[in-house]
Enzyme design. Sequence first.
Site, PDB file in Angstrom:
ATOM      1  N   GLU A 211      16.480  21.767 -10.480  1.00  0.00           N
ATOM      2  CA  GLU A 211      16.099  22.414 -11.741  1.00  0.00           C
ATOM      3  C   GLU A 211      17.283  22.665 -12.666  1.00  0.00           C
ATOM      4  O   GLU A 211      17.186  22.466 -13.874  1.00  0.00           O
ATOM      5  CB  GLU A 211      15.389  23.746 -11.461  1.00  0.00           C
ATOM      6  CG  GLU A 211      13.979  23.613 -10.904  1.00  0.00           C
ATOM      7  CD  GLU A 211      13.938  23.431  -9.407  1.00  0.00           C
ATOM      8  OE1 GLU A 211      15.020  23.418  -8.769  1.00  0.00           O
ATOM      9  OE2 GLU A 211      12.842  23.286  -8.850  1.00  0.00           O
ATOM     10  N   HIS A 280       7.341  33.265  -4.308  1.00  0.00           N
ATOM     11  CA  HIS A 280       6.552  32.353  -5.152  1.00  0.00           C
ATOM     12  C   HIS A 280       5.599  33.118  -6.062  1.00  0.00           C
ATOM     13  O   HIS A 280       4.646  32.548  -6.570  1.00  0.00           O
ATOM     14  CB  HIS A 280       5.725  31.398  -4.281  1.00  0.00           C
ATOM     15  CG  HIS A 280       6.526  30.281  -3.688  1.00  0.00           C
ATOM     16  ND1 HIS A 280       7.476  30.493  -2.740  1.00  0.00           N
ATOM     17  CD2 HIS A 280       6.506  28.947  -3.916  1.00  0.00           C
ATOM     18  CE1 HIS A 280       8.018  29.335  -2.388  1.00  0.00           C
ATOM     19  NE2 HIS A 280       7.449  28.375  -3.093  1.00  0.00           N
TER      20      HIS A 280
END
Lengths: 478, 347
Positions: A211, A280
């Site tokens: 990322e 998450h």
Amino acid sequence: MPTNILMPALSPTMTEGTLAKWLKNEGDSVESGDVIAEIETDKATMEVEAVDEGTIGKIVIAEGTENVAVNEIIAVLLEEGESADDIGDVSKDAPVSTPKADSADSEPDVKPQSDASAEQHDGKEIENRDILYAQGVVIEPPPFDEASFTETKEMTVRVALRDAMAEEMRRDDTVYLMGEEVAEYNGAYKVSEGLLDEFGAKRIIDTPITEHGFAGMAVGSAMNGLKPIVEFMTWNFGMQAIDHVLNSAGKTLYMAGGQLGCSMVFRGPNGAASRVGAQHSQCYASWYAHVPGLKVVAPWSGADAKGLMKAAIRDPNPVVFLENEMLYGATHEVPTDEDFVIPLGRAKIERSGSDVTIVAFSIMVGKALEAAAKLAEEGIDAEVINLRTIRPLDRYTILESVKKTNRIVTCEEGWAFSGIGAEIAALIGEHAFDYLDAPLARVTAADVPLPYAANLEALALPQAEHIVKAAKKVCYAD
Amino acid sequence: MAKSNTSKKSNDKGVKKPNVKSGSNSKADPSVEDLQKLYRDMLLIRRFEEKAGQLYGMGLIGGFCHLYIGQEAVVTGISSVQEPQDTVVTSYRDHAHMLACDMDPKGIMAELTGREGGYSRGKGGSMHMFSKEKGFFGGHGIVGASTAIGTGLGFAHKYKGDNGVAVAYMGDGASNQGQVAECYNMAALWDLPVLFVIENNQYGMGTSVKRSSAGTLYRRGEGYGIPGEQVDGMDVFSVQDAARQALDYIRTGNGPYILEVLTYRYRGHSMSDPAKYRSKDEVKTMKDDRDPITAIKDMLQGKGVEEAEIKEIDKEIKAIIAEAAEFAQESPEPHEDELWTDVLVEV
């Protein structure tokens, strides 16, 4: 005893699916590990393997059946020496336990509905809007006649997002999509389904799981004239790249004295999904909304998704676009006009009301509408505001509503501390202090990392009932 | 832009150096004109930085100010063999890169003093200047960011098919950042036209390369199939030759290339760094024996160029710098309204 084969849950958010195909017929013998059927989940088509061995005694759910609930009996397996006569009543209505029913993401009985007749502010064209905003001036939102888009089509939020990207990619050759699994896999959450087929590998780009690198790379490409859409598989992973989102994308225009900026979108699911644990399941709205130079958007409905995504792509600034996995499969009526572009910085009044203002964004809008329906039964008329854009916040719409109702509840899935509700509380304190008839109330996640256990997760996340309770409290009706 | 065949040619590409013939500017026989140009370009950087140091000492430049003195041959050599469509990005030691991109010394110096006439109208400072027109994309204060942004510039060159190459500079310290490895991977995977330049001046702030970096920096691309090369950054011709070959290699569609340029900064990491982590002798030896500008001056004299003629160049540069310094002090501070502009592009 014959063994029941149940509809399996094949993703964290799956509550039902389509039994796409049977690969075995009644009378066929199966061994453990054989693929017996194909099931379409909310994300993909998956193969179902047999766990036990035996003979397929009865197929209960025919192939092609949609909306088969998780844990429903789909077939019955016979052991050696058993025959079809040994199978009892396994009609579709047979009661089966569904542990999901207790979890935090259970669907409400009534689908939350926005009220089409809710009155919207006209809005106003204002010069130097961003400068006035930065200076803290409360200004009317940009005008938008949403009611004029009368032609609609029912679609999921997922498809609305996809269509928005596809329409903008057809319109502008410099727009491209980059991220993990966006191309050949069709998107980890199927949001980019079909885009590789239409636009090819030059514009729909699978990245390595890096990322930080690919977000920075996208920023560089934006500086050099392209319009990237960067998908983070979830915003949790976007943390790897937050430096480039803030420092490279968000600050360049200012540091360059206006001569060079980044027109780009960072997007992906934000907030809690279902039972995926603390790492998450975080809402990043207040993190990004803190930063001047970024715009932050959080859609709820399919129309939001379509109209805001198109606006985000066309915007000449870096836009952080916070989706929600739990909403991807929800269906809404979505305007089909390609000019349906919702101006950023304009909230929507989803339901007009006179007793209390409920401000929400993303998944909390649905819960707020659910709460409003329950409150109506108790004689409390709530106004529900869908923020749509977090930054620039539509301060005007919030303040006008509070001046009318004199009471306000803020809702967010993130934590309370330094959250969006805290910002709205400050706004009210600064501009509508004298209008309040009761202290403001915030409905937020519990101040803990999100737990995994279903019961604890449900306790940690804000629900409609919490909003009802908070609204009654500020109305002194508890 | 993703390749369908991921096995690609990374293996046969290997890490061999490209076999490209040297051009007319080769080390073998530089013309007097070439020498004069290189001398002028490097001297401009040195005098600019000396003046910046002076203005900093006078309190006219604030914050961080990272000088390039000693490293002039690196950016001068590379930019001398670039093409106009190429783009450049670097970290915070960036004044020289802007001068090499032909940006106006007045605008750069005025940005250092935080004035209206600066490239960012005083809102960027020493580390944050840009010129889209000249292909210079910053000026980045976060160590390692220039590599990812440079990879993106290269991505856009390829996407647009404009035959440009992105030159992404980083320091030896930045080469250890995780995003550098991420970008080597992506640049190689997608054959992006990016020249990664590691300006190895031996120290990441106060920590020597020996104490911070395992292995050899130019070979860090090997696993990705990116060729790398180490060159003497105190010799502008070595830099030029290596850059020319690397840019040809990249421009013909072979993907990225890593150039590790061994160089030396005479000054501290920034103006506030006493540089006690290295000996005075070490610095003196580099200055006396390896100075890139003195070397060119000697070559000019060797070719029979008169001292007076060289002095003319010195005078010319001195005038440019004096003008820049004067402009940087006379240009007013930005108007107070500037505080609020350029946060967002108004829609």
